[in-house]
Every structure is written in C-alpha cells, then in structure tokens.
Design a protein around this motif. Structure first.
Motif, PDB file in Angstrom:
ATOM      1  N   LYS A 208       0.824  -1.210   0.000  1.00 46.70           N
ATOM      2  CA  LYS A 208       0.000   0.000   0.000  1.00 46.70           C
ATOM      3  C   LYS A 208       0.861   1.263   0.000  1.00 46.70           C
ATOM      4  N   GLU A 209       2.032   1.184   0.625  1.00 46.38           N
ATOM      5  CA  GLU A 209       2.938   2.327   0.667  1.00 46.38           C
ATOM      6  C   GLU A 209       3.946   2.314  -0.482  1.00 46.38           C
TER       7      GLU A 209
ATOM      8  N   ARG B 151      -4.777 -11.477 -10.624  1.00 48.24           N
ATOM      9  CA  ARG B 151      -4.095 -10.257 -10.169  1.00 48.24           C
ATOM     10  C   ARG B 151      -5.108  -9.168  -9.816  1.00 48.24           C
ATOM     11  N   ILE B 152      -6.143  -9.032 -10.632  1.00 54.68           N
ATOM     12  CA  ILE B 152      -7.172  -8.027 -10.368  1.00 54.68           C
ATOM     13  C   ILE B 152      -7.833  -8.290  -9.014  1.00 54.68           C
TER      14      ILE B 152
ATOM     15  N   ARG C 296      -4.965  -5.420  -1.651  1.00 54.73           N
ATOM     16  CA  ARG C 296      -3.985  -4.334  -1.641  1.00 54.73           C
ATOM     17  C   ARG C 296      -4.621  -2.959  -1.829  1.00 54.73           C
ATOM     18  N   GLY C 297      -5.961  -2.917  -1.855  1.00 58.07           N
ATOM     19  CA  GLY C 297      -6.670  -1.655  -1.854  1.00 58.07           C
ATOM     20  C   GLY C 297      -6.512  -0.800  -3.085  1.00 58.07           C
ATOM     21  N   ARG C 298      -6.263  -1.398  -4.231  1.00 59.87           N
ATOM     22  CA  ARG C 298      -6.069  -0.633  -5.455  1.00 59.87           C
ATOM     23  C   ARG C 298      -7.354  -0.600  -6.281  1.00 59.87           C
TER      24      ARG C 298
ATOM     25  N   LEU D 247      -9.608  -0.823  -9.759  1.00 59.27           N
ATOM     26  CA  LEU D 247      -9.589  -1.671 -10.938  1.00 59.27           C
ATOM     27  C   LEU D 247      -8.846  -0.986 -12.086  1.00 59.27           C
ATOM     28  N   GLU D 248      -9.091   0.300 -12.256  1.00 59.88           N
ATOM     29  CA  GLU D 248      -8.460   1.048 -13.335  1.00 59.88           C
ATOM     30  C   GLU D 248      -6.936   1.059 -13.201  1.00 59.88           C
ATOM     31  N   SER D 249      -6.438   1.241 -11.970  1.00 57.74           N
ATOM     32  CA  SER D 249      -4.989   1.291 -11.763  1.00 57.74           C
ATOM     33  C   SER D 249      -4.341  -0.064 -12.009  1.00 57.74           C
ATOM     34  N   VAL D 250      -5.034  -1.138 -11.642  1.00 56.96           N
ATOM     35  CA  VAL D 250      -4.500  -2.485 -11.845  1.00 56.96           C
ATOM     36  C   VAL D 250      -4.389  -2.792 -13.338  1.00 56.96           C
ATOM     37  N   ILE D 251      -5.428  -2.456 -14.082  1.00 56.44           N
ATOM     38  CA  ILE D 251      -5.423  -2.703 -15.533  1.00 56.44           C
ATOM     39  C   ILE D 251      -4.359  -1.863 -16.217  1.00 56.44           C
ATOM     40  N   GLU D 252      -4.246  -0.595 -15.810  1.00 55.76           N
ATOM     41  CA  GLU D 252      -3.236   0.283 -16.421  1.00 55.76           C
ATOM     42  C   GLU D 252      -1.826  -0.244 -16.155  1.00 55.76           C
ATOM     43  N   GLN D 253      -1.577  -0.665 -14.914  1.00 58.67           N
ATOM     44  CA  GLN D 253      -0.263  -1.200 -14.575  1.00 58.67           C
ATOM     45  C   GLN D 253       0.031  -2.475 -15.360  1.00 58.67           C
ATOM     46  N   TYR D 254      -0.996  -3.309 -15.515  1.00 54.66           N
ATOM     47  CA  TYR D 254      -0.803  -4.558 -16.253  1.00 54.66           C
ATOM     48  C   TYR D 254      -0.398  -4.281 -17.703  1.00 54.66           C
ATOM     49  N   LEU D 255      -1.064  -3.333 -18.328  1.00 60.89           N
ATOM     50  CA  LEU D 255      -0.811  -3.043 -19.737  1.00 60.89           C
ATOM     51  C   LEU D 255       0.505  -2.305 -19.958  1.00 60.89           C
TER      52      LEU D 255
END
Length: 208
Positions: free
Chosen positions: A89-90, A140-141, A148-150, A152-160
C-alpha cells in the motif's frame, strides 16, 4: 549446512505462491524455510509516495538482489537472516522484518528469480509455474483490488504498461532455465506430489 534450494518462478497470478506455500506445508517446521522475492524490493525512503507509485516494479532492477543473494548464502551457511517486509500500500519496504532460521530445504519464490544469474545459480531445483495469461490477469485483479486496496483502473493500467511487457521481456524467457514446468501452480496436485517426492529423494540422497 547441507541444504537444497528450490526456486519457484512464474508470471504474476500464475499460482507460484500457492505452490510454494503447499510445498512448505508438506514438510515440518524445522525442515523448510521460505524467502519471497517481493519482500526484497528496493527501499525508496527518499522518494515521495506519488513518485514511488510510478516506479516499474516488474523490472529486474526493482529488486535488491544483492541482499537476497547474501541471505540465501547465509542460510546455506547455517546463519539466520532478517527478511525485510514490503508494504504494497505504501509502495515501499516497511520497517518490519521476519527472522528466518536455516533449514535443510530453502524455498525461494518470485516472478523474476530465474532472471538473475547469481541467484539462479544457487538453486538445486528450478520450478516454473506456467499459467494462461487470461487466468493470471484475473487473479491479479482480484488480489490487488481486494487485498492491496487498489482500484480496478490502476491495476489494468499497470498490467498493460509494465506487467505484460516485462513478463514478455524477462519472465517468459527465464522459463528456459527451469528444470520443471508445472501448469496451473498449486492447483496441480499431481505435479505438487511429484515435486514433494523429488525433494524427499534429494534429501535422502544427500543424507540431509
């Protein structure tokens, strides 16, 4: 100290952590210890949170492999180590540690552990968990959003932007260094049982 080092690698969400945990559970507490590569992300205390969020954590340079290598060598020499703990998270290493005691079997688990030659060379058995990309991204999503409190948009962006290209550049090619390739990770009970038997034979062979 006589030891067997088992490396378990694979892409994000492949099931390597589940496989590693089940392998550890199959032995007694004094027989096995585990090091997780994620805990060896480099510390970035000098960097603001917003900047740490932008770092590429899927590149080999994100890890303190020198410290990890020293810890493996210390454990093989019968010396306890203090494994760092990473705070997702940090986006930084926390101030907490876990004391790891030497054991006959050392399990090392992580996405990029086969990419670093100095670490890969310390392993006696190298296992790669091979799982379809669509299954991995879904896992992962679920993990990153729920645990990990993220968003959905941030997870997809990081994946791509980082996860997928880094997987193709570093993780997938490292599969060639594996001794054993296991589809679907910890869900593959047959492969898990075969791996356990392989480790037991190695222990017996070396009178460990």
């Amino acid at each position: 100290m006589d030891t067997i080092v088992i490396g378990i690698a694979g892409g994000t969400g492949s099931g390597k952590t589940t496989l590693a945990d089940k392998l550890v559970e199959s032995f007694g507490l004094d027989e096995v210890c585990i090091l997780r590569h994620d805990n060896y992300y480099k510390r970035h205390d000098d960097m603001p949170f917003e900047e740490r969020k932008k770092l590429n954590y899927d590149h080999p340079d994100a890890f303190d492999n020198e410290l990890l290598r020293k810890h493996i060598e210390d454990l093989k020499a019968g010396i306890s180590v203090e494994m760092p703990i990473y705070d997702y998270k940090e986006h930084n290493r926390s101030n907490q540690i876990v004391k790891i005691k030497p054991a006959p079997v050392i399990v090392l688990e992580g996405i990029l552990i086969f990419d670093e030659p100095s670490i890969c060379g310390l392993m006696d058995i190298k296992v790669f968990v091979d799982t379809d990309a669509d299954v991995r991204i879904l896992r992962r999503i679920v993990r990153d959003v729920k645990e990990r409190g993220r968003t959905l948009e941030s997870v997809i962006e990081q994946y791509l932007t980082t996860v997928k290209p880094m997987h193709e550049q570093f993780v997938e090619p490292s599969k060639r260094r594996a001794d054993i390739i296991i589809p679907n990770g910890g869900e593959n009970i047959v492969a898990l049982e075969m791996l356990i038997e392989r480790v037991k034979k190695q222990l017996k062979k070396h009178n460990i």
